[in-house]
Design an enzyme around this catalytic site. Structure first.
Site, PDB file in Angstrom:
ATOM      1  N   HIS A 155       0.837  -1.218   0.000  1.00 36.41           N
ATOM      2  CA  HIS A 155       0.000   0.000   0.000  1.00 36.41           C
ATOM      3  C   HIS A 155       0.868   1.262   0.000  1.00 36.41           C
ATOM      4  CE1 HIS A 155      -3.288  -2.741   1.275  1.00 36.41           C
ATOM      5  NE2 HIS A 155      -2.324  -3.276   2.016  1.00 36.41           N
ATOM      6  N   SER A 276      14.621  21.304 -16.543  1.00 37.44           N
ATOM      7  CA  SER A 276      13.394  22.048 -16.787  1.00 37.44           C
ATOM      8  C   SER A 276      13.745  23.331 -17.507  1.00 37.44           C
ATOM      9  CB  SER A 276      12.727  22.349 -15.455  1.00 37.44           C
ATOM     10  OG  SER A 276      11.908  23.501 -15.554  1.00 37.44           O
ATOM     11  N   LYS A 282      15.737  21.641 -11.275  1.00 32.05           N
ATOM     12  CA  LYS A 282      15.127  20.354 -11.590  1.00 32.05           C
ATOM     13  C   LYS A 282      16.061  19.370 -12.282  1.00 32.05           C
ATOM     14  CE  LYS A 282      11.284  19.250 -11.144  1.00 32.05           C
ATOM     15  NZ  LYS A 282      10.050  19.672 -11.815  1.00 32.05           N
ATOM     16  N   GLU A 289       9.743   8.021 -16.906  1.00 31.41           N
ATOM     17  CA  GLU A 289       8.364   8.463 -17.157  1.00 31.41           C
ATOM     18  C   GLU A 289       7.909   8.072 -18.566  1.00 31.41           C
ATOM     19  OE1 GLU A 289       7.619  12.657 -15.662  1.00 31.41           O
ATOM     20  OE2 GLU A 289       9.753  12.429 -15.273  1.00 31.41           O
TER      21      GLU A 289
END
Ligand code: ARG
Length: 459
Positions: A155, A276, A282, A289
């Site tokens: 979980h 970024s 970043k 992804e």
């Protein structure tokens, strides 16, 4: 003029041609189409269905065409619809009437069924190689993380302690099954459909087994209607690729989490991360992804072809021309993802201190603490309740099971002794899980040896 123009009084509408033509996407099977035609022509000559010297002429010219296409010297036309008719048209243009004999005892229906199988057999082998390389990298990562303690989750809540090696070997086992699924798929796909003709084979005395052997197939399809009607082999491959991508998407998701400041379990190499355009701080895990995202694309291809094939009556229907774009896209996507995922993982640095610190918070040794009481003779359910109360006490008093005093332990149960501290020590929790499949060093080394043996068999 169309090869099939005899029956027609009018030419096709330009809109018909545009929708009907598949050359824009099936041209990538040119080598398979030519290889299949060479085997077919050789068989026609050997069987005396066409003259041997005509067969030789066809074969020599097909080889030239192949070289010319490879050299970028050939242009295909929409007028000739698909790769099959384009090649045949070029052949006939070059050697005249002899070229027109190639399509004896053959239909585009069995021809395309052959071409796709030849193409996908080659692609499966390449994907399998890349998957094997990834599996090797996963094992290498596991070997580097044998004593790196980290929390394992259920979980997404810290659950029990394990090691990075044990964690990696979970993915290794998934990927091993993915590889064997590809091998099974290849085995089932390994049947040669040529000779099925349009659907009921042919009256010519063909030799299908000769063609199969020349093209490297171990069997022929046993029913001509089936041979031209099904695309289950492509669906099976896309199912296998979907499952593999599902695994990679879970792995990717974890890498994305591990890179976040909230986890900081790993650091990606700069070569496999991006920045970024606005936020100077970043460092984004785009590769992970994208692999996660492209998984959806592979599922989409599977669903597309399943839907195309649903309820089609036997045998060939033009709907089936819609098999190629999804299957090509699925194969291309997986081939693009595997090597970059492997390189990203290979160059990823572990941050063991952060993993160990995370493992130290969240009471992931609570099960062990209960097991301690059980080993001293208490029923598990009673032990579970006592440790539950201890955890509650720790949360309220900002303590951990490791920092509770003996008095605090004994206030809950006098079964606790000072050896509890040793028992709930995380390294000890991991290494006492000696069951096969567990995280103890010995268990993980057995898991690594098993995957290594699998890899060695495939060297
Ligand atoms: N381009 C077609 C395809 O990909 C080849 C088979 C055409 N057969 C036919 N009967 N029109 O399916």
């Amino acid at each position: 003029m169309k090869a099939w123009s005899g029956r027609f009084e009018k030419t096709t509408d330009a809109l018909t041609d545009a929708l009907n033509a598949s050359i824009s996407f099936d041209s990538r099977m040119y080598a398979e189409d030519i290889t299949g035609s060479i085997a077919h022509a050789g068989m026609l000559g050997a069987q005396g269905i066409i003259e041997q010297d005509e067969a030789n002429k066809i074969i020599a010219c097909l080889k030239e065409i192949l070289d010319d296409i490879n050299a970028g010297k050939v242009e295909f036309t929409e007028e000739n619809e698909d790769i099959h008719m384009n090649i045949e048209a070029i052949l006939t243009e070059r050697i005249g009437d002899t070229g027109k004999r190639l399509h004896t005892a053959r239909s585009r229906n069995d021809q395309v069924a052959l071409d796709i199988r030849l193409y996908l057999k080659k692609e499966i082998k390449a994907i399998r190689e890349s998957a094997i390389a990834l599996l090797e990298t996963i094992v290498k990562k596991a070997e580097g993380g044998k004593d790196v303690i980290m929390p394992a989750y259920t979980h997404l809540q810290r659950a029990q302690p394990t090691t990075f090696a044990h964690y990696m070997m979970a993915y290794a086992n998934m990927l091993r099954r993915d590889i064997t699924r590809l091998e099974d798929c290849l085995e089932r796909m390994d049947e040669m459909p040529l000779g099925s003709g349009a659907l009921t084979s042919t009256t010519y005395p063909i030799d299908r087994r000769r063609v199969a052997a020349e093209l490297g197939f171990s069997r022929i399809t046993e029913n001509s209607i089936d041979g031209v009607s099904d695309r289950d082999f492509a669906l099976e491959l896309m199912s296998d690729l979907s499952i593999m991508m599902m695994h990679l998407s879970r792995f990717s998701e974890e890498i994305v989490l591990w890179c976040s400041w909230e986890f900081k379990f790993v650091e990606l190499d700069d070569a496999f991360a991006t920045g970024s355009s606005i936020m100077p701080q970043k460092k984004n895990p785009d590769i992970a992804e994208l692999v996660r995202g492209k998984t959806g694309r592979v599922y989409g291809s599977l669903i597309t072809l399943l839907t195309v094939m649903k309820a089609l009556p036997l045998a060939y229907n033009k709907d089936m021309q819609e098999d190629k774009e999804p299957v090509f896209d699925a194969v291309d996507t997986v081939r693009a993802c595997l090597p970059v995922f492997t390189a990203m993982l290979d160059t990823m640095t572990l941050l063991p201190d952060n993993m160990r610190a995370a493992a130290g918070r969240g009471f992931i040794n609570a099960t062990d603490c209960a097991d301690y009481l059980v080993k001293k003779g208490m029923p598990f359910r009673d032990a579970y309740k006592i440790v539950g109360r201890l955890v509650n006490y720790c949360i309220k008093n900002n303590k951990t099971l490791e920092t509770l005093t003996m008095e605090e332990y004994n206030a809950m149960s006098d079964t606790f002794d000072s050896d509890v501290y040793e028992y709930i020590n995380l390294e000890n929790c991991v290494n006492s899980r000696i069951a096969e499949g567990g995280p103890s060093l010995k268990s993980v080394e057995a898991q690594i040896a098993s995957i290594r043996a699998f890899l060695n068999d495939r060297m």
